[in-house]
Motif scaffolding. Sequence first.
Motif, PDB file in Angstrom:
ATOM      1  N   LEU A 374       0.837  -1.205   0.000  1.00  0.00           N
ATOM      2  CA  LEU A 374       0.000   0.000   0.000  1.00  0.00           C
ATOM      3  C   LEU A 374       0.870   1.252   0.000  1.00  0.00           C
ATOM      4  O   LEU A 374       0.586   2.222  -0.708  1.00  0.00           O
ATOM      5  CB  LEU A 374      -0.915   0.006   1.222  1.00  0.00           C
ATOM      6  N   LYS A 375       1.919   1.237   0.795  1.00  0.00           N
ATOM      7  CA  LYS A 375       2.794   2.409   0.903  1.00  0.00           C
ATOM      8  C   LYS A 375       3.521   2.667  -0.418  1.00  0.00           C
ATOM      9  O   LYS A 375       3.500   3.788  -0.938  1.00  0.00           O
ATOM     10  CB  LYS A 375       3.802   2.194   2.027  1.00  0.00           C
ATOM     11  N   ALA A 376       4.127   1.618  -0.979  1.00  0.00           N
ATOM     12  CA  ALA A 376       4.930   1.802  -2.186  1.00  0.00           C
ATOM     13  C   ALA A 376       4.066   2.210  -3.376  1.00  0.00           C
ATOM     14  O   ALA A 376       4.417   3.134  -4.129  1.00  0.00           O
ATOM     15  CB  ALA A 376       5.685   0.506  -2.498  1.00  0.00           C
ATOM     16  N   LEU A 377       2.940   1.555  -3.560  1.00  0.00           N
ATOM     17  CA  LEU A 377       2.092   1.862  -4.709  1.00  0.00           C
ATOM     18  C   LEU A 377       1.381   3.199  -4.538  1.00  0.00           C
ATOM     19  O   LEU A 377       1.169   3.930  -5.511  1.00  0.00           O
ATOM     20  CB  LEU A 377       1.077   0.736  -4.915  1.00  0.00           C
ATOM     21  N   GLY A 378       1.011   3.530  -3.297  1.00  0.00           N
ATOM     22  CA  GLY A 378       0.381   4.821  -3.049  1.00  0.00           C
ATOM     23  C   GLY A 378       1.316   5.977  -3.316  1.00  0.00           C
ATOM     24  O   GLY A 378       0.914   7.016  -3.858  1.00  0.00           O
ATOM     25  N   GLU A 379       2.587   5.826  -2.957  1.00  0.00           N
ATOM     26  CA  GLU A 379       3.560   6.899  -3.185  1.00  0.00           C
ATOM     27  C   GLU A 379       3.918   7.026  -4.664  1.00  0.00           C
ATOM     28  O   GLU A 379       4.330   8.088  -5.119  1.00  0.00           O
ATOM     29  CB  GLU A 379       4.823   6.634  -2.368  1.00  0.00           C
ATOM     30  N   ALA A 380       3.768   5.938  -5.416  1.00  0.00           N
ATOM     31  CA  ALA A 380       4.148   5.965  -6.835  1.00  0.00           C
ATOM     32  C   ALA A 380       3.194   6.802  -7.670  1.00  0.00           C
ATOM     33  O   ALA A 380       3.596   7.379  -8.686  1.00  0.00           O
ATOM     34  CB  ALA A 380       4.211   4.539  -7.378  1.00  0.00           C
ATOM     35  N   TYR A 381       1.918   6.852  -7.281  1.00  0.00           N
ATOM     36  CA  TYR A 381       0.938   7.670  -8.008  1.00  0.00           C
ATOM     37  C   TYR A 381       0.213   8.525  -6.979  1.00  0.00           C
ATOM     38  O   TYR A 381      -0.883   8.208  -6.539  1.00  0.00           O
ATOM     39  CB  TYR A 381      -0.053   6.778  -8.770  1.00  0.00           C
ATOM     40  N   PRO A 382       0.841   9.633  -6.555  1.00  0.00           N
ATOM     41  CA  PRO A 382       0.325  10.403  -5.417  1.00  0.00           C
ATOM     42  C   PRO A 382      -0.866  11.270  -5.778  1.00  0.00           C
ATOM     43  O   PRO A 382      -1.224  11.433  -6.941  1.00  0.00           O
ATOM     44  CB  PRO A 382       1.529  11.256  -5.009  1.00  0.00           C
ATOM     45  N   SER A 383      -1.455  11.829  -4.732  1.00  0.00           N
ATOM     46  CA  SER A 383      -2.573  12.760  -4.884  1.00  0.00           C
ATOM     47  C   SER A 383      -2.277  13.984  -4.045  1.00  0.00           C
ATOM     48  O   SER A 383      -1.603  13.907  -3.013  1.00  0.00           O
ATOM     49  CB  SER A 383      -3.869  12.093  -4.412  1.00  0.00           C
ATOM     50  N   ASP A 384      -2.783  15.122  -4.479  1.00  0.00           N
ATOM     51  CA  ASP A 384      -2.613  16.350  -3.702  1.00  0.00           C
ATOM     52  C   ASP A 384      -3.579  16.418  -2.527  1.00  0.00           C
ATOM     53  O   ASP A 384      -3.471  17.296  -1.676  1.00  0.00           O
ATOM     54  CB  ASP A 384      -2.819  17.574  -4.596  1.00  0.00           C
ATOM     55  N   ASP A 385      -4.535  15.511  -2.499  1.00  0.00           N
ATOM     56  CA  ASP A 385      -5.555  15.462  -1.450  1.00  0.00           C
ATOM     57  C   ASP A 385      -5.234  14.312  -0.508  1.00  0.00           C
ATOM     58  O   ASP A 385      -5.145  13.163  -0.925  1.00  0.00           O
ATOM     59  CB  ASP A 385      -6.932  15.264  -2.089  1.00  0.00           C
ATOM     60  N   ALA A 386      -5.050  14.629   0.776  1.00  0.00           N
ATOM     61  CA  ALA A 386      -4.716  13.587   1.742  1.00  0.00           C
ATOM     62  C   ALA A 386      -5.855  12.600   1.961  1.00  0.00           C
ATOM     63  O   ALA A 386      -5.654  11.517   2.496  1.00  0.00           O
ATOM     64  CB  ALA A 386      -4.320  14.216   3.084  1.00  0.00           C
ATOM     65  N   LEU A 387      -7.069  12.970   1.553  1.00  0.00           N
ATOM     66  CA  LEU A 387      -8.216  12.088   1.741  1.00  0.00           C
ATOM     67  C   LEU A 387      -8.479  11.201   0.541  1.00  0.00           C
ATOM     68  O   LEU A 387      -9.176  10.198   0.654  1.00  0.00           O
ATOM     69  CB  LEU A 387      -9.479  12.918   2.024  1.00  0.00           C
ATOM     70  N   THR A 388      -7.958  11.573  -0.611  1.00  0.00           N
ATOM     71  CA  THR A 388      -8.257  10.846  -1.841  1.00  0.00           C
ATOM     72  C   THR A 388      -6.980  10.252  -2.400  1.00  0.00           C
ATOM     73  O   THR A 388      -6.036  10.968  -2.716  1.00  0.00           O
ATOM     74  CB  THR A 388      -8.893  11.780  -2.884  1.00  0.00           C
ATOM     75  N   SER A 389      -6.953   8.962  -2.535  1.00  0.00           N
ATOM     76  CA  SER A 389      -5.785   8.294  -3.082  1.00  0.00           C
ATOM     77  C   SER A 389      -5.631   8.631  -4.557  1.00  0.00           C
ATOM     78  O   SER A 389      -6.613   8.855  -5.273  1.00  0.00           O
ATOM     79  CB  SER A 389      -5.933   6.784  -2.895  1.00  0.00           C
ATOM     80  N   GLY A 390      -4.379   8.658  -5.014  1.00  0.00           N
ATOM     81  CA  GLY A 390      -4.145   8.888  -6.432  1.00  0.00           C
ATOM     82  C   GLY A 390      -4.670   7.753  -7.287  1.00  0.00           C
ATOM     83  O   GLY A 390      -5.037   7.946  -8.442  1.00  0.00           O
ATOM     84  N   VAL A 391      -4.696   6.548  -6.718  1.00  0.00           N
ATOM     85  CA  VAL A 391      -5.228   5.389  -7.432  1.00  0.00           C
ATOM     86  C   VAL A 391      -6.493   4.907  -6.735  1.00  0.00           C
ATOM     87  O   VAL A 391      -6.722   5.191  -5.558  1.00  0.00           O
ATOM     88  CB  VAL A 391      -4.206   4.236  -7.493  1.00  0.00           C
ATOM     89  N   GLN A 392      -7.307   4.192  -7.479  1.00  0.00           N
ATOM     90  CA  GLN A 392      -8.460   3.531  -6.883  1.00  0.00           C
ATOM     91  C   GLN A 392      -8.014   2.131  -6.477  1.00  0.00           C
ATOM     92  O   GLN A 392      -7.408   1.399  -7.255  1.00  0.00           O
ATOM     93  CB  GLN A 392      -9.605   3.445  -7.896  1.00  0.00           C
ATOM     94  N   TRP A 393      -8.298   1.742  -5.222  1.00  0.00           N
ATOM     95  CA  TRP A 393      -7.844   0.452  -4.707  1.00  0.00           C
ATOM     96  C   TRP A 393      -8.959  -0.584  -4.793  1.00  0.00           C
ATOM     97  O   TRP A 393     -10.088  -0.345  -4.373  1.00  0.00           O
ATOM     98  CB  TRP A 393      -7.428   0.575  -3.240  1.00  0.00           C
ATOM     99  N   LEU A 394      -8.627  -1.751  -5.319  1.00  0.00           N
ATOM    100  CA  LEU A 394      -9.525  -2.903  -5.302  1.00  0.00           C
ATOM    101  C   LEU A 394      -8.738  -4.128  -4.840  1.00  0.00           C
ATOM    102  O   LEU A 394      -7.510  -4.145  -4.906  1.00  0.00           O
ATOM    103  CB  LEU A 394     -10.122  -3.166  -6.689  1.00  0.00           C
TER     104      LEU A 394
END
Length: 920
Positions: A374-394
């Motif tokens: 979660l950490k590595a993939l989340g940081e790879a496609y970041p978001s400017d919003d701390a509440l909204t992930s850059g990616v959609q998780w399934l």
Amino acid sequence: MSLQAVENERLLTWLDVERLLKQRTALWTLLPADVRGVDCFADGMEIRHTTDAAQIDDWLSTLFGHAYQREPRAIRLRIGNATYLVELVHETAGSATAVAQTYPLWQDVTYLPKRDLEALDGDTPSPQSQQQGSTPAPWISGPNLVSFHSFKGGVGRTTALMTYVAACMQEPNGGSKKILVVDADLEAPGVSFWLDDANRPTVSFVQLLEALHYPPAGLDATLDFFATELRKTSLNVGGLQRELFVLPAALDLAEIQDISVAPEHLARNPANPWQLSDHLHVLGQRLGVDAVFIDLRAGLSELASPILFDPRVDHFFVSTIAPQSVQGMAEVLRRLYAFNRRLPAKQQDDARPTVVLSLLTKELREADHYEQALKALGEAYPSDDALTSGVQWLEAEFLSTLMSIGSVREALDALPQSNRLFGSASEWAKALYAEPMPVQPGTQTGSASPVSSSRQGQAKRLYEICKAAEFADSTATSAILATEPLLNLGKHYVKDLPNLLMIGAKGAGKTFTYRQLVRTGAWQDFLIKLGFDAGSIVNAGIFPVLWSGNIEDTPEGEIKVAQCRALDFIQGSRQYLLRGTELQRQIQDALKTPPDHWEDFWDDLITQQMGVAEGGLKELNRVLATKATRIIFVFDGIEDMFNDATEAHSIDAIHALLRLPNRISELENRHIGALIFVRADYVQATIRQNLGQLLQRFQPFRLEWNPESFLRLAFMLSCQAEIIEGDPKSADYLRIEELKEKLERLWGKKLGSEKSKEAHSARWVYAALCDLKGNVQARDLVRFLKFTANLESGRSASTWTDRILAPESMRQAIPLCSTEKVTEAKTEIAPLRKWIELMEQQDIHNLRVPFSMEEARLDASLLSTLQEIGVIYEDLDGNFGDERLFLPEIYRYGLRFETSAAGRPRTQALLKKNIGNIPL
């Protein structure tokens, strides 16, 4: 050794020289202003420029260091001391500048600057940075193009794709369902081998590429021919209305071994590098399909890149949590992010990818690798919003029954068993076949359309309801929500009088519940209001002893009315009642001159108002038993009477009051009960021993709001504002799925259209308002709805006709909520006030999340207290070193903290980790 020296050591051939130039100029976008272009050939390099040759020499020396020689101009290579010649071509200042072209290929995209290398130390991009071809022309109509990609093979990519196909085939809405599946894996085909002889087409993807690159009779004839051939071998799934077309990668493996045209050849067209996607889109139109699913080649392959980097395609990336798969997928996402961030903002939002974590088991979800993924993939496609992930998780669970699928029909039958992923796929399919929701154009003030005017009126009513409900100081919200703690009261104390502490954080609804209890006047009436059967409830009068400072004590006010009613119930006299000012004076005098035993002070304060001068609680209980009457003493507003729970005398006084249930429980034939509403931080500050045991003892009655009660409160307020039709009391018995569906009228299904990859509205609101452990307060939800409704009632921009509260207003409301929450909390919560004062005194500003204890001037004791009340969360698993403290968004804005580039994806991961199982 410097980075530049390391790079120079790699100069073995002229290709390494070109690679270093691409890297250092971010694919020619950061050339010096006077350099018009650079062309690298096998026998030498040409640099076209408009300045002095000496300046070009200086630039090359900066890039290549000692490897660059000025006379003759050349770059030394390491093999055999060979040199690569450099020729400078001087051009006039008015000559045309060659504009760089970026193709959707790895060999180009890999040189685009990553997020952390943006602008390379503040360099200003040259005119060459205005690249062409990076934004393809949008498609006006369907079908949707959907790609599935993975870094490694064998991770369930094809299975995930066919799960979505199966969901489309089973989508229950009426009408035809047509899907095209393209097996574009030209090295290891998957779907191709699932075709039986009857459904195996006479054409392949390899043949399509060749015919598109060298059309024998024009593109239209080519696409018409392939569409005709695919129609002959389609699969009908449950009737003619549901049709599946499959274009195999090749007709046989020999065809793959002799590929003459690959996807990258089509992508090198300067006029339209996106033509492969365009042609597949047109082929889908020829077939009349709703979506084209493309199974891409795994890895960093140019066989996949022309589709992979097309922002019009809905991208799904499949990975296990194995480190090799995660590291490779993180690189794919980083490059995709670098490519997409050059798009206009709206297109960036639409291009957000989906990551499917596959082959998961319960054990894997609990393993460290899951958190690290979660950490590595989340940081790879970041978001400017701390509440909204850059990616959609399934997520997709591992099922052994899915490992041996041998045909397309077998896949369509078996894949719906994958409950977790099939549920997400079904939602996607529902959005695909949903009627588009029209967007009402905004109007100027004074000329609002009837739809807009109606929405604004409903928003205004919601604002008024929430403003009245926020501090429980109005009778407007007379309906009480039967939350789990209140239901537990009824379950435990139907035949016995309640005798307990009701603990809750600030804003949890203590005063609201207290006033509802006081207004009903009798225990039986209160439980009936919650829905319990009257026949089995023991009855008792309800006597308010302490109350919130927000409630005025007047002769005809709710406190005196309730006290008199309770005395009448037990056949007592009203002459000994204390007025509010007298009560407060007695407590303040006792704090100045403390009694020998605070227990006696509280007991006397109660019994004297009951007309019992001596004998305390035991005597009062005897009198009540003689009369066969019962009474429940209720307390609230402890924090108003004792502003600082850490002051020594206050600690003793509060501690003695909190032990009142213990003293009452010692009475034989008990006719007395007590309900003490108290803030959690006051309990923590005053109970020095066995705190854990006390909290556990009263845990069933702790005023906490879970996701279900959170939805019920939102529904009840919406009913009161007449946004949702129905009785507010129906909030008590509707199932959670019914609540979510009805609340779509309030805030929509998602923070965007149903087809968007935005967060689900209910989940987003919950995540925005909760602390990072998932705890949320009722007042914060009421406050959020108040601000959002107020913003919406005055909004004249485009209107979302399917909801009252627009996503724009919801996002704007969070900082307002946070500011008001912190302003209120710092005046009432001593530890938070102390921390804020410490930072102000030491002029600490502009801190970023995550932060360290030292940066924020926190000692261990203060940190522990702030963690307990949910202001700070300490992340011990994120490998952040000392900077491992996080703030929930509901506090971060108000405390004026920023979020760092690392903090945003980590906040999202913490939310997913800690509240990932909420049913929203």
